[in-house]
Motif scaffolding. Structure first.
Motif, PDB file in Angstrom:
ATOM      1  N   TYR A 104     -43.756 -11.482 -13.773  1.00 36.23           N
ATOM      2  CA  TYR A 104     -42.685 -10.313 -13.672  1.00 36.23           C
ATOM      3  C   TYR A 104     -42.938  -9.116 -14.139  1.00 36.23           C
ATOM      4  CZ  TYR A 104     -40.900 -15.289 -13.479  1.00 36.23           C
ATOM      5  OH  TYR A 104     -40.822 -16.863 -13.431  1.00 36.23           O
ATOM      6  N   THR A 105     -41.919  -8.024 -13.661  1.00 37.82           N
ATOM      7  CA  THR A 105     -41.887  -6.932 -14.385  1.00 37.82           C
ATOM      8  C   THR A 105     -40.243  -6.478 -14.650  1.00 37.82           C
ATOM      9  OG1 THR A 105     -41.355  -5.833 -12.146  1.00 37.82           O
ATOM     10  CG2 THR A 105     -43.562  -5.887 -13.107  1.00 37.82           C
ATOM     11  N   LEU A 106     -40.119  -5.977 -15.848  1.00 43.67           N
ATOM     12  CA  LEU A 106     -39.079  -5.368 -16.028  1.00 43.67           C
ATOM     13  C   LEU A 106     -38.920  -3.820 -16.109  1.00 43.67           C
ATOM     14  CD1 LEU A 106     -38.684  -7.237 -19.677  1.00 43.67           C
ATOM     15  CD2 LEU A 106     -37.546  -8.034 -17.449  1.00 43.67           C
ATOM     16  N   ASP A 107     -37.847  -3.277 -15.629  1.00 41.32           N
ATOM     17  CA  ASP A 107     -37.884  -2.031 -15.567  1.00 41.32           C
ATOM     18  C   ASP A 107     -36.631  -1.285 -16.386  1.00 41.32           C
ATOM     19  OD1 ASP A 107     -35.456  -2.023 -13.812  1.00 41.32           O
ATOM     20  OD2 ASP A 107     -36.521  -2.151 -12.283  1.00 41.32           O
ATOM     21  N   SER A 108     -36.734   0.040 -16.346  1.00 42.22           N
ATOM     22  CA  SER A 108     -35.767   0.546 -17.435  1.00 42.22           C
ATOM     23  C   SER A 108     -34.146   0.459 -17.081  1.00 42.22           C
ATOM     24  CB  SER A 108     -35.910   2.126 -17.833  1.00 42.22           C
ATOM     25  OG  SER A 108     -35.821   2.772 -16.247  1.00 42.22           O
ATOM     26  N   SER A 109     -34.057  -0.142 -15.669  1.00 41.29           N
ATOM     27  CA  SER A 109     -32.499  -0.428 -15.408  1.00 41.29           C
ATOM     28  C   SER A 109     -32.021  -1.629 -15.983  1.00 41.29           C
ATOM     29  CB  SER A 109     -32.537  -0.464 -13.954  1.00 41.29           C
ATOM     30  OG  SER A 109     -33.215  -1.271 -13.381  1.00 41.29           O
ATOM     31  N   GLY A 110     -32.755  -2.326 -16.481  1.00 48.98           N
ATOM     32  CA  GLY A 110     -32.605  -3.852 -16.945  1.00 48.98           C
ATOM     33  C   GLY A 110     -32.781  -4.879 -16.012  1.00 48.98           C
ATOM     34  N   LYS A 111     -33.563  -4.662 -14.861  1.00 51.91           N
ATOM     35  CA  LYS A 111     -33.752  -5.793 -13.921  1.00 51.91           C
ATOM     36  C   LYS A 111     -35.134  -6.409 -14.002  1.00 51.91           C
ATOM     37  CE  LYS A 111     -30.988  -3.598 -10.174  1.00 51.91           C
ATOM     38  NZ  LYS A 111     -31.030  -2.763  -8.882  1.00 51.91           N
ATOM     39  N   ALA A 127     -44.802  -5.540 -17.806  1.00 53.34           N
ATOM     40  CA  ALA A 127     -45.457  -6.600 -17.041  1.00 53.34           C
ATOM     41  C   ALA A 127     -45.313  -7.835 -17.935  1.00 53.34           C
ATOM     42  CB  ALA A 127     -46.727  -6.248 -16.439  1.00 53.34           C
ATOM     43  N   LEU A 128     -44.685  -8.987 -17.343  1.00 54.16           N
ATOM     44  CA  LEU A 128     -44.489 -10.014 -18.376  1.00 54.16           C
ATOM     45  C   LEU A 128     -45.190 -11.404 -17.518  1.00 54.16           C
ATOM     46  CD1 LEU A 128     -42.989 -11.386 -20.792  1.00 54.16           C
ATOM     47  CD2 LEU A 128     -41.203 -11.659 -19.183  1.00 54.16           C
ATOM     48  N   CYS A 129     -46.118 -11.984 -18.088  1.00 52.26           N
ATOM     49  CA  CYS A 129     -46.503 -13.183 -17.456  1.00 52.26           C
ATOM     50  C   CYS A 129     -45.916 -14.199 -18.343  1.00 52.26           C
ATOM     51  CB  CYS A 129     -48.150 -13.083 -17.493  1.00 52.26           C
ATOM     52  SG  CYS A 129     -48.863 -14.516 -16.801  1.00 52.26           S
ATOM     53  N   ALA A 130     -45.297 -15.445 -17.696  1.00 51.97           N
ATOM     54  CA  ALA A 130     -44.888 -16.532 -18.188  1.00 51.97           C
ATOM     55  C   ALA A 130     -45.765 -17.852 -17.608  1.00 51.97           C
ATOM     56  CB  ALA A 130     -43.606 -16.786 -17.853  1.00 51.97           C
ATOM     57  N   LYS A 131     -46.352 -18.827 -18.613  1.00 54.92           N
ATOM     58  CA  LYS A 131     -46.645 -19.974 -18.222  1.00 54.92           C
ATOM     59  C   LYS A 131     -45.501 -21.079 -18.190  1.00 54.92           C
ATOM     60  CE  LYS A 131     -50.364 -23.119 -19.537  1.00 54.92           C
ATOM     61  NZ  LYS A 131     -51.328 -23.536 -20.621  1.00 54.92           N
ATOM     62  N   LEU A 132     -45.302 -21.494 -16.895  1.00 56.64           N
ATOM     63  CA  LEU A 132     -43.973 -22.455 -16.456  1.00 56.64           C
ATOM     64  C   LEU A 132     -44.562 -23.861 -16.456  1.00 56.64           C
ATOM     65  CD1 LEU A 132     -42.803 -20.081 -13.972  1.00 56.64           C
ATOM     66  CD2 LEU A 132     -42.089 -19.931 -16.443  1.00 56.64           C
ATOM     67  N   VAL A 133     -43.539 -24.541 -16.714  1.00 53.93           N
ATOM     68  CA  VAL A 133     -43.896 -25.823 -16.610  1.00 53.93           C
ATOM     69  C   VAL A 133     -42.584 -26.505 -15.704  1.00 53.93           C
ATOM     70  CG1 VAL A 133     -42.807 -26.401 -18.490  1.00 53.93           C
ATOM     71  CG2 VAL A 133     -44.238 -28.381 -17.559  1.00 53.93           C
ATOM     72  N   THR A 134     -42.717 -27.334 -14.625  1.00 56.66           N
ATOM     73  CA  THR A 134     -41.751 -28.088 -14.091  1.00 56.66           C
ATOM     74  C   THR A 134     -40.696 -28.730 -14.858  1.00 56.66           C
ATOM     75  OG1 THR A 134     -43.036 -27.501 -12.007  1.00 56.66           O
ATOM     76  CG2 THR A 134     -41.018 -28.989 -11.853  1.00 56.66           C
TER      77      THR A 134
END
Length: 711
Positions: free
Chosen positions: A355-362, A337-344
């Protein structure tokens, strides 16, 4: 010369100081109340740029016509919160001090109190508490960019210096505590050390050189659990036990401590890269310079290669946005599980996505709210995450990424988990505890209130939107009360209180006490509020948008957070390369001025030999800017690299422009304009420190146009 280069390139900001009156948000007193025991209540309100608007109730006692003791805050605004004693207590910090709420007794106890009102805006220095609340690591400020790292024992107030000089930060402390709260890692002089807090304060800890882990910054190491540390040295990942460090730390200057877990495909940049590790220390996530995300697994084959096995690696991409910060953890299903602080891009408007990353690389986006403005807060065992939006708090179950709870109707300032089933929400009006077992909401105490009065020995505090609290000062407990009869008194047999004018420019008014018994006098309740004090300087922060826009988003995010308007000088090449960023700077309300259309040395007579050349170059820049943004440039300019003689300035003046000289004695350049390799640790990376220093000094940050004339 590239003024927006953030990574290994030159970046220049000039700060212009002018002495002038400033439009601050002043301290204002209201809702006065006086009882028969000569005790008085009042509300204090002050709105800083970018800060949350709230009103704090204070109490003091009148003696000899003035305050017997400095007013004590009753309401407790949750600027920062964290749970202590394994979720049994809640700690709250704000500009008026620090308090601890005990869930078992319902008592809110102030442990530290400010002894003056904060007249100018300043960030609070961060603190890293252990989970028992017995100790914390923090900074003591020494100068603009420097501080000393200290550890404090809360019960005694005793303080020990860990590092005499380190880089100051208002966001993080270079120290990480173990999960059991006994040991911590800290950074000192380019190396990491292990420390046991209790032994340190008892004076029985082994010498520091025997506790060295490795060279690097705090980004190089993290705890697996209470006993093991994972750290990166160059491109190698090691795991070492705390007992091994205490036993063999002396040898860390000769050989790396611990066992090698694997090798990264490239060296880890300890200043700008961060990494995360799962609990078994066999999977790793590396984020390089907030851009490249790479997920690796340990090679478990008996004769396997030492290099880690890549699972995912790609540049982070969110259309129209860039990332400012990341956090990550492993879910029970093996995802990251990946949380990103974003700026427009170009506007500086911040948001948050998970976001999430799974072992399939998505990479899959799981949660996103357009008005989410903070990082997620995850429960102790990572089963739930909570997110704050403008008027709501959402709790999601990690296994399904579906919402299980939502708190509506009050803006949240901070979050803190007690355990897997209980979440504390620091709202703008009250602090609440949400139970995920029965979804009940309990209001613990008031964050702010507009008015207060006495009801016998107790104090009633009311917010105009959310009913009232009854506070017992004797046992420091709180009770929610929706109906409360208001009772106001401004006079008793001894005194009368009222609001009047103040000689202090930082105050909108002052509270005065008229003595009615004995010698009749009128004096200020709080001497600070009438002490003669004038506003500080007006300050213009000036950016040159020359050839590159790297780092623009992070700067605009800070400007947006604190509602700051700055002056941007453009040349034609920047507008041509970055039309979207140019448009968003203009739409953000920043002042836009001119460098010149061409990035050339105007002192070179082979280039500039025509009396109309300056006017034509500025006019072309005007046309390009208008076509891009639909707006006109401000009529200020400076020559490329500020190389201009009297003739060049006069021709610019004839074209209608006022020349801004960055070599003026009132202008302070941060960094030498001739440097080719400007330090990455300079101004742009410490922009928040500069902003804090200016605001804390009482300066008003504005645009060139609003400065007035140089004295």
């Amino acid at each position: 010369m590239n003024f927006f280069r953030l990574r290994r390139n030159f970046f220049l900001v000039t700060i212009s100081f002018f002495f002038a009156a400033s439009g601050f948000s002043k301290i204002a007193f209201s809702s006065l109340n006086l009882n028969e025991r000569d005790e008085t209540l009042f509300a204090l309100k002050q709105n800083f740029s970018g800060a949350n608007e709230f009103s704090t109730i204070f109490r003091t006692k009148i003696k000899n016509g003035k305050a017997e003791f400095f007013p004590r805050a009753i309401t407790c605004f949750p600027e920062q919160m964290q749970t202590l004693d394994f979720g049994r207590k809640l700690q709250i910090k704000n500009q008026f001090g620090q308090a601890v709420y005990d869930f078992s007794s319902g008592v809110l106890q102030w442990t530290e109190r400010a002894q003056s009102f904060q007249e100018s805006q300043a960030f609070s220095l961060p603190a890293a508490f252990n989970n028992t609340g017995k100790w914390y690591c923090s900074f003591e400020k020494k100068e603009l960019f420097k501080g000393r790292l200290v550890i404090v024992e809360v019960a005694t107030g005793k303080k020990i210096v860990l590092a005499e000089e380190c880089e100051l930060s208002y966001s993080t402390v270079p120290a990480k505590w173990s999960s059991d709260g006994e040991n911590f890692i800290y950074e000192k002089n380019g190396a990491l050390y292990l420390c046991n807090a209790e032994k340190l304060f008892k004076g029985i800890l082994i010498r520091e050189e025997f506790r060295k882990i490795c060279a690097g910054t705090i980004n190089c190491a993290t705890w697996n659990d209470s006993n093991f540390i994972t750290y990166i040295s160059s491109d190698l990942i090691f795991q070492v036990g705390k007992n091994e460090i205490f036993s063999f730390g002396l040898y860390s200057q000769f050989i790396p401590l611990g066992k090698i877990l694997g090798r990264l495909p490239q060296k880890f940049d300890a200043k700008f890269d961060i990494f995360f590790v799962n609990k078994n220390a066999n999977e790793f996530l590396v984020v390089r310079d907030c851009e490249i995300i790479s997920w690796y697994k340990k090679n478990l084959e008996p004769e396997g290669d030492i290099f880690l096995k890549p699972v995912y690696s790609a540049s982070f991409f969110e259309q129209g946005m860039s990332a400012l910060k990341f956090d990550a953890f492993w879910t029970a299903t093996g995802q990251v599980a990946l949380c990103a602080k974003l700026v427009t891009s170009g506007s500086g408007v911040e948001s948050c996505a998970l976001y999430t990353l799974d072992s399939s690389g998505k990479m899959m986006r799981q949660i996103f709210e357009n008005d989410t403005h903070s990082f997620f807060a995850r429960s102790p065992n990572d089963n739930f995450v909570a997110l704050m939006s403008e008027e709501n708090v959402f709790v999601y179950k990690v296994s399904s990424w579906k919402p299980v709870c939502q708190l509506k109707g009050e803006r949240a300032i901070s979050l803190a988990w007690c355990d897997e089933k209980n979440l504390c929400v620091g709202g703008i009006r009250s602090v609440k505890k949400i139970s995920l077992e029965d979804f009940s909401v309990k209001e613990l105490f008031a964050s702010s209130a507009n008015e207060a009065w006495w009801s016998g020995e107790k104090i009633v505090l009311r917010d105009e939107k959310k009913g009232a609290f009854i506070f017992s000062e004797q046992d420091r407990t709180w009770l929610k009360e929706n109906q409360a009869q208001k009772s106001v008194a401004l006079q008793n047999q001894n005194y009368r209180i009222f609001c009047g004018e103040s000689k202090n420019d930082f105050y909108e008014n002052a509270i005065y006490v008229r003595t009615l018994a004995g010698k009749i006098t009128t004096r200020a309740l709080i001497e600070q509020s009438v002490a003669q004090n004038s506003f500080g300087k007006k300050v213009a922060i000036v950016f040159d948008a020359n050839e590159n826009c790297d780092g623009l988003d992070s700067i605009l995010a800070l400007c947006n957070e604190f509602n700051l308007k700055c002056t941007f000088f453009f040349n034609g090449e920047f507008i041509r390369r970055y039309p979207s960023e140019t448009k968003k700077i203009a739409q953000g309300g920043h002042e836009c001025a001119a460098i010149f259309f061409y990035n050339i040395n105007l002192m070179d007579k082979a280039v500039y030999n025509d009396t109309t050349f300056i006017a034509r170059g500025l006019a072309r820049l005007e046309d390009e800017f208008l076509a891009c943004t639909g707006k006109e440039l401000s009529l200020y300019w400076h020559a490329p690299w500020n190389k201009a003689d009297k003739k060049i300035r006069e021709e610019g003046k004839a074209a209608g422009y006022t020349y801004i000289d960055t070599n003026n004695p009132f202008v302070i350049p941060i960094g030498a304009s001739g440097e080719r390799h400007f330090s990455r640790s300079s101004l742009y990376e410490k922009f928040h420190l500069l902003i804090n220093e200016l605001l804390a000094s009482g300066a008003e940050i504005t645009t060139i146009n609003n400065l007035g004339s140089i004295e």
